[in-house]
Design a protein around this motif. Sequence first.
Motif, mmCIF file in Angstrom:
data_model
loop_
_atom_site.group_PDB
_atom_site.id
_atom_site.type_symbol
_atom_site.label_atom_id
_atom_site.label_comp_id
_atom_site.label_asym_id
_atom_site.label_seq_id
_atom_site.Cartn_x
_atom_site.Cartn_y
_atom_site.Cartn_z
ATOM 1 N N GLY A 285 0.884 -1.186 -0.117
ATOM 2 C CA GLY A 285 0.100 -0.052 0.134
ATOM 3 C C GLY A 285 0.809 1.387 -0.100
ATOM 4 N N HIS A 286 1.885 1.429 1.009
ATOM 5 C CA HIS A 286 2.672 2.583 0.650
ATOM 6 C C HIS A 286 3.518 2.791 -0.514
ATOM 7 N N TYR A 287 4.002 1.459 -1.061
ATOM 8 C CA TYR A 287 4.763 1.749 -2.379
ATOM 9 C C TYR A 287 3.524 2.125 -3.726
ATOM 10 N N GLU B 243 1.423 9.406 -6.016
ATOM 11 C CA GLU B 243 2.053 10.682 -5.669
ATOM 12 C C GLU B 243 3.016 11.109 -6.404
ATOM 13 N N GLU B 244 3.963 10.340 -6.845
ATOM 14 C CA GLU B 244 5.013 10.653 -7.707
ATOM 15 C C GLU B 244 4.421 10.896 -9.401
ATOM 16 N N ARG C 268 3.209 14.854 -13.401
ATOM 17 C CA ARG C 268 2.204 15.212 -14.361
ATOM 18 C C ARG C 268 1.930 16.756 -14.209
ATOM 19 N N SER C 269 2.061 17.285 -12.768
ATOM 20 C CA SER C 269 2.132 18.679 -12.609
ATOM 21 C C SER C 269 3.108 19.666 -12.934
ATOM 22 N N ILE C 270 4.266 19.047 -13.158
ATOM 23 C CA ILE C 270 5.382 19.773 -13.738
ATOM 24 C C ILE C 270 5.331 20.246 -15.060
#
Length: 143
Positions: free
Chosen positions: A122-124, A130-131, A136-138
């Motif tokens: 789940g963490h990965y 998130e990454e 995509r936001s860059i």
Amino acid sequence: MSTPFDAPQHSGSTQTRLNSVPAEGGGGGGGGTNVDTQRLDEAANALVELRGDTENVDNGADDDCLSASRGLNKHSAGGMAEAGSWATAGSLVTMDVRWGSQVINLKSLLQDISDKLHTTSGHYTSTEQEEQARQRSISTPFG
């Protein structure tokens, strides 16, 4: 029987590789770690299944030990060996109690490891999402 921890066979030798960088190429940095969350989940689910199988085996062992103990004392006075019962019958019950405590410990360990594998997966997954969202936001001047 194949498990999620098994590695593919390569020219007659087995190499275990779960969530690690391949041995080829040395350790000179660069490259990242590839985590296969599906494999983590499969391993966790296999442990849950093994935990259930352990419960079934324990129930069978309990029944067999108690049945054997009753069978040994069937034609005797029952109770302590001095009263005419078989000393082995009491030993079987003692062994069954010890077996039961070991099964409880094993099931606890299997559950703990399974929970940790699910949590790690789940963490990965969360970190990867998130990454990807950050990438995509860059915006770049090149469109």
